[in-house]
Motif scaffolding. Structure first.
Motif, PDB file in Angstrom:
ATOM      1  N   ARG A   1       0.409  -1.040   0.302  1.00  0.00           N
ATOM      2  CA  ARG A   1      -0.500  -0.397   0.066  1.00  0.00           C
ATOM      3  C   ARG A   1       0.755   1.574   0.076  1.00  0.00           C
ATOM      4  O   ARG A   1       0.362   1.852   1.371  1.00  0.00           O
ATOM      5  CB  ARG A   1      -1.026  -0.172   0.747  1.00  0.00           C
ATOM      6  CG  ARG A   1      -2.449  -1.353   1.181  1.00  0.00           C
ATOM      7  CD  ARG A   1      -2.866  -0.892  -0.476  1.00  0.00           C
ATOM      8  NE  ARG A   1      -3.472   0.854   0.416  1.00  0.00           N
ATOM      9  CZ  ARG A   1      -4.847   1.040   0.548  1.00  0.00           C
ATOM     10  NH1 ARG A   1      -5.322   0.022   1.637  1.00  0.00           N
ATOM     11  NH2 ARG A   1      -4.863   1.935   0.838  1.00  0.00           N
TER      12      ARG A   1
ATOM     13  N   ASP B   1       0.443   4.430  -0.777  1.00  0.00           N
ATOM     14  CA  ASP B   1      -0.129   5.307  -0.727  1.00  0.00           C
ATOM     15  C   ASP B   1      -0.132   5.621   0.956  1.00  0.00           C
ATOM     16  O   ASP B   1       0.547   7.382   1.533  1.00  0.00           O
ATOM     17  CB  ASP B   1      -2.046   5.274  -1.217  1.00  0.00           C
ATOM     18  CG  ASP B   1      -2.719   4.303  -0.398  1.00  0.00           C
ATOM     19  OD1 ASP B   1      -1.915   2.711  -0.305  1.00  0.00           O
ATOM     20  OD2 ASP B   1      -3.930   3.921  -0.198  1.00  0.00           O
TER      21      ASP B   1
ATOM     22  N   ASN C   1      -5.242   9.148   5.144  1.00  0.00           N
ATOM     23  CA  ASN C   1      -4.766   8.517   3.099  1.00  0.00           C
ATOM     24  C   ASN C   1      -6.269   8.777   2.554  1.00  0.00           C
ATOM     25  O   ASN C   1      -7.384   8.723   1.626  1.00  0.00           O
ATOM     26  CB  ASN C   1      -5.257   6.976   3.650  1.00  0.00           C
ATOM     27  CG  ASN C   1      -3.540   6.738   3.373  1.00  0.00           C
ATOM     28  OD1 ASN C   1      -3.211   5.469   3.369  1.00  0.00           O
ATOM     29  ND2 ASN C   1      -3.129   7.844   2.969  1.00  0.00           N
ATOM     30  N   TRP C   2      -8.002   8.499   3.696  1.00  0.00           N
ATOM     31  CA  TRP C   2      -9.125   8.559   3.547  1.00  0.00           C
ATOM     32  C   TRP C   2      -9.754   9.935   2.703  1.00  0.00           C
ATOM     33  O   TRP C   2     -10.358   9.900   1.727  1.00  0.00           O
ATOM     34  CB  TRP C   2      -9.895   8.738   4.196  1.00  0.00           C
ATOM     35  CG  TRP C   2     -11.135   8.659   4.535  1.00  0.00           C
ATOM     36  CD1 TRP C   2     -12.366   7.356   3.551  1.00  0.00           C
ATOM     37  CD2 TRP C   2     -11.897   9.800   4.518  1.00  0.00           C
ATOM     38  NE1 TRP C   2     -13.850   7.209   3.583  1.00  0.00           N
ATOM     39  CE2 TRP C   2     -13.806   8.858   4.156  1.00  0.00           C
ATOM     40  CE3 TRP C   2     -12.249  10.548   4.762  1.00  0.00           C
ATOM     41  CZ2 TRP C   2     -14.725   9.694   4.009  1.00  0.00           C
ATOM     42  CZ3 TRP C   2     -13.635  11.219   5.182  1.00  0.00           C
ATOM     43  CH2 TRP C   2     -14.707  11.082   4.537  1.00  0.00           C
TER      44      TRP C   2
ATOM     45  N   THR D   1      -7.241  11.928   1.716  1.00  0.00           N
ATOM     46  CA  THR D   1      -6.496  12.119   0.167  1.00  0.00           C
ATOM     47  C   THR D   1      -7.241  11.124  -1.040  1.00  0.00           C
ATOM     48  O   THR D   1      -6.755  11.896  -2.383  1.00  0.00           O
ATOM     49  CB  THR D   1      -4.786  12.053   0.026  1.00  0.00           C
ATOM     50  OG1 THR D   1      -5.023  10.331   0.449  1.00  0.00           O
ATOM     51  CG2 THR D   1      -4.153  12.954   1.082  1.00  0.00           C
ATOM     52  N   ASN D   2      -7.499  10.193  -0.683  1.00  0.00           N
ATOM     53  CA  ASN D   2      -7.383   8.915  -1.745  1.00  0.00           C
ATOM     54  C   ASN D   2      -9.650  10.072  -2.193  1.00  0.00           C
ATOM     55  O   ASN D   2      -9.476  10.061  -3.604  1.00  0.00           O
ATOM     56  CB  ASN D   2      -8.159   7.672  -1.113  1.00  0.00           C
ATOM     57  CG  ASN D   2      -6.762   7.194  -0.888  1.00  0.00           C
ATOM     58  OD1 ASN D   2      -5.866   7.154  -1.385  1.00  0.00           O
ATOM     59  ND2 ASN D   2      -7.124   5.945   0.011  1.00  0.00           N
TER      60      ASN D   2
ATOM     61  N   LEU E   1      -8.182  12.524  -4.700  1.00  0.00           N
ATOM     62  CA  LEU E   1      -7.975  11.955  -5.697  1.00  0.00           C
ATOM     63  C   LEU E   1      -9.291  10.914  -6.604  1.00  0.00           C
ATOM     64  O   LEU E   1      -9.165  11.760  -7.759  1.00  0.00           O
ATOM     65  CB  LEU E   1      -7.454  11.014  -5.348  1.00  0.00           C
ATOM     66  CG  LEU E   1      -5.898  10.970  -4.631  1.00  0.00           C
ATOM     67  CD1 LEU E   1      -4.787   9.866  -4.820  1.00  0.00           C
ATOM     68  CD2 LEU E   1      -4.630  11.924  -6.795  1.00  0.00           C
TER      69      LEU E   1
ATOM     70  N   SER F   1      -8.245   6.491  -9.011  1.00  0.00           N
ATOM     71  CA  SER F   1      -8.559   5.870  -8.011  1.00  0.00           C
ATOM     72  C   SER F   1      -7.432   5.148  -7.246  1.00  0.00           C
ATOM     73  O   SER F   1      -6.058   4.862  -7.528  1.00  0.00           O
ATOM     74  CB  SER F   1      -9.035   4.265  -8.205  1.00  0.00           C
ATOM     75  OG  SER F   1      -9.481   3.538  -7.429  1.00  0.00           O
ATOM     76  N   SER F   2      -7.100   4.730  -5.280  1.00  0.00           N
ATOM     77  CA  SER F   2      -6.244   4.026  -5.002  1.00  0.00           C
ATOM     78  C   SER F   2      -6.231   3.426  -4.736  1.00  0.00           C
ATOM     79  O   SER F   2      -4.913   2.674  -4.751  1.00  0.00           O
ATOM     80  CB  SER F   2      -6.468   4.876  -3.836  1.00  0.00           C
ATOM     81  OG  SER F   2      -7.558   4.281  -3.096  1.00  0.00           O
ATOM     82  N   GLU F   3      -7.356   2.173  -6.068  1.00  0.00           N
ATOM     83  CA  GLU F   3      -7.046   0.773  -5.438  1.00  0.00           C
ATOM     84  C   GLU F   3      -5.557   0.491  -7.271  1.00  0.00           C
ATOM     85  O   GLU F   3      -6.128  -0.670  -6.828  1.00  0.00           O
ATOM     86  CB  GLU F   3      -8.254   0.224  -6.004  1.00  0.00           C
ATOM     87  CG  GLU F   3      -9.385   0.632  -4.828  1.00  0.00           C
ATOM     88  CD  GLU F   3      -8.143  -0.131  -2.760  1.00  0.00           C
ATOM     89  OE1 GLU F   3      -7.876  -1.207  -3.172  1.00  0.00           O
ATOM     90  OE2 GLU F   3      -8.691   0.760  -2.299  1.00  0.00           O
TER      91      GLU F   3
END
Length: 427
Positions: free
Chosen positions: A58, A60, A147-148, A150-151, A154, A160-162
């Motif tokens: 991960r 990120d 991260n939540w 920033t994602n 994005l 997508s962070s995935e």
């Protein structure tokens, strides 16, 4: 802060600068790691490689953790430097502290640790992964929250962070890796690996024996003449045709002819019965595809035909393998070095029928290979006419002198690479 001595503030500032250097170096070290070497070390049960690989699952979260720590210590360092500046220089201390801290952070917390980490990524990344793994567990809720947010930002711009970056290399990138391997791989091994990669770019027309150079036996000839031609053949597989090469009926393996001879059954009739069916290859077929087709069909040679079914040339399994391992010593066909003859004045006399690709490969020249396959064809296409002898022309920067022309073909060309080099230097 008023109760803390200036000396103590300097000590805290030094610690914060060291922590900033740690976070900066860790980020660069981990991101500079060779992913393929990392996988190899992980398979070798290297604990540091395993920790780093887990962190990179991960990226990120890893980057978020490092940036949280780095910004936290930098902001704290800025606050403390401001206090020290005010104590020592009064109101001017803010400006002095800002300039001094910027230089210190830039030199000791950014450029130096990042340069060191880029030069020795494993020595920096593996030990630092111990602390980063601990910090990730300790600050996990805070990291996830950041991260939540920033994602979410994005997602607003369609990222997508995935999504994961798959570290796969294209053939061109693999070729660069092989060429840059240096002493890690012997030159011969490098050439073989590059040869394998080139199979998908080279077509059968690039390596085939052209139609006008095909050698075979006319089965309508006198039997004694056929026997003599078989006995003097330089090839184990011989093409058989009727009257001309446009009417090829198949090929005979000399081993089968010897069997008939030992059984006292060697006649024209039995020879015709032993003829093997020909295998045909569409023009434009790449070598990697044709190699698989030869394997599946259990064939070793085939005739290249165009869209009208006309024969263009002959390709053998050995021709394809030679593209990988180099010329076999047993080959009876002329090699490029026999078609390119060095002259005392530094020029080269080159056979007009030599293929452009083989000339480039042998001499490290750069003639265009996207058009005609032979040097003769390249010159004729460039001039749009069949030239006369003693004509000079420059193609791809190389000065060429046409030495001999006969039968509507350029037989011999003189190439002066030294003039090409001089011209290139002037540019």
């Amino acid at each position: 802060m008023d109760n803390i001595s200036t000396e103590m503030l300097f000590a805290i500032l030094g610690i914060l600068i060291i922590l900033s250097a740690y976070f900066s170096g860790s980020e660069t070290g981990i991101m500079s790691l060779n992913r393929y070497r990392l996988r190899h070390l992980e398979k070798q049960d290297h604990q540091g490689a395993k920790r780093v690989s887990k962190l990179l699952e991960r990226p990120d979260r890893l980057i978020g953790l490092i940036l949280i720590g780095n910004n936290l210590v930098n902001i704290a360092a800025s606050a403390i430097a401001t206090i020290i500046g005010l104590r020592l220089f009064g109101d001017m201390g803010v400006l002095i502290a800002t300039i001094a801290l910027t230089l210190v952070v830039l030199i000791f917390s950014e450029v130096t640790p990042k340069t060191l980490a880029a030069l020795y990524p494993e020595k920096i990344a593996f030990p630092s992964s111990i602390i980063l793994s601990f910090l990730l567990k300790l600050l996990f809720p805070f990291v996830v929250a950041v991260n939540w947010i920033t994602n979410g930002l994005l997602l607003l711009i369609g990222v997508s962070s995935e999504q994961r970056v798959h570290h796969s290399l294209s053939s061109e990138e693999l070729r660069t890796v092989v060429n840059d391997s240096g002493a890690m791989l012997p030159e011969r091994d490098q050439n073989m690996l590059v040869g394998i990669l080139d199979l998908e770019k080279v077509t059968v027309e690039d390596i085939m024996i052209p139609r006008n150079e095909l050698v075979g036996i006319d089965i309508n000839e006198d039997w004694k003449k056929i026997q003599k031609q078989l006995a003097q053949s330089n090839h184990t597989r011989v093409l058989l045709y009727r009257d001309n090469m446009d009417d090829v009926v198949g090929y005979i393996h000399l081993r089968d002819a010897l069997k008939l001879l030992f059984k006292n059954q060697f006649t024209k009739t039995t020879l015709i019965r032993a003829i093997k069916e020909l295998y045909f290859i569409p023009e434009g077929t790449t070598l990697n595809v044709q190699l698989l087709k030869f394997q599946h069909a259990k064939e070793r040679l085939g005739l290249v035909v165009d869209e009208y079914g006309d024969i263009q040339g002959l390709v053998t399994l050995e021709d394809i393998l030679e593209e990988v391992v180099g010329d076999f010593t047993t080959t009876m066909t002329p090699t490029t070095s026999e078609e390119v003859n060095a002259q005392p004045d530094g020029s080269y006399l080159v056979d007009g029928s030599a293929t452009v690709r083989d000339i480039n490969k042998e001499m490290a020249w750069n003639f265009p290979t996207s058009g005609p396959k032979t040097l003769n064809g390249l010159i004729i296409e460039y001039l749009e006419d069949i030239p006369e002898a003693n004509l000079s022309v420059r193609i791809a920067g190389y000065p060429l002198e046409i030495v001999d022309v006969s039968d509507n073909m350029i037989k011999t060309v003189r190439i002066l690479p030294e003039l090409y080099v001089e011209n290139d230097k002037e540019k």
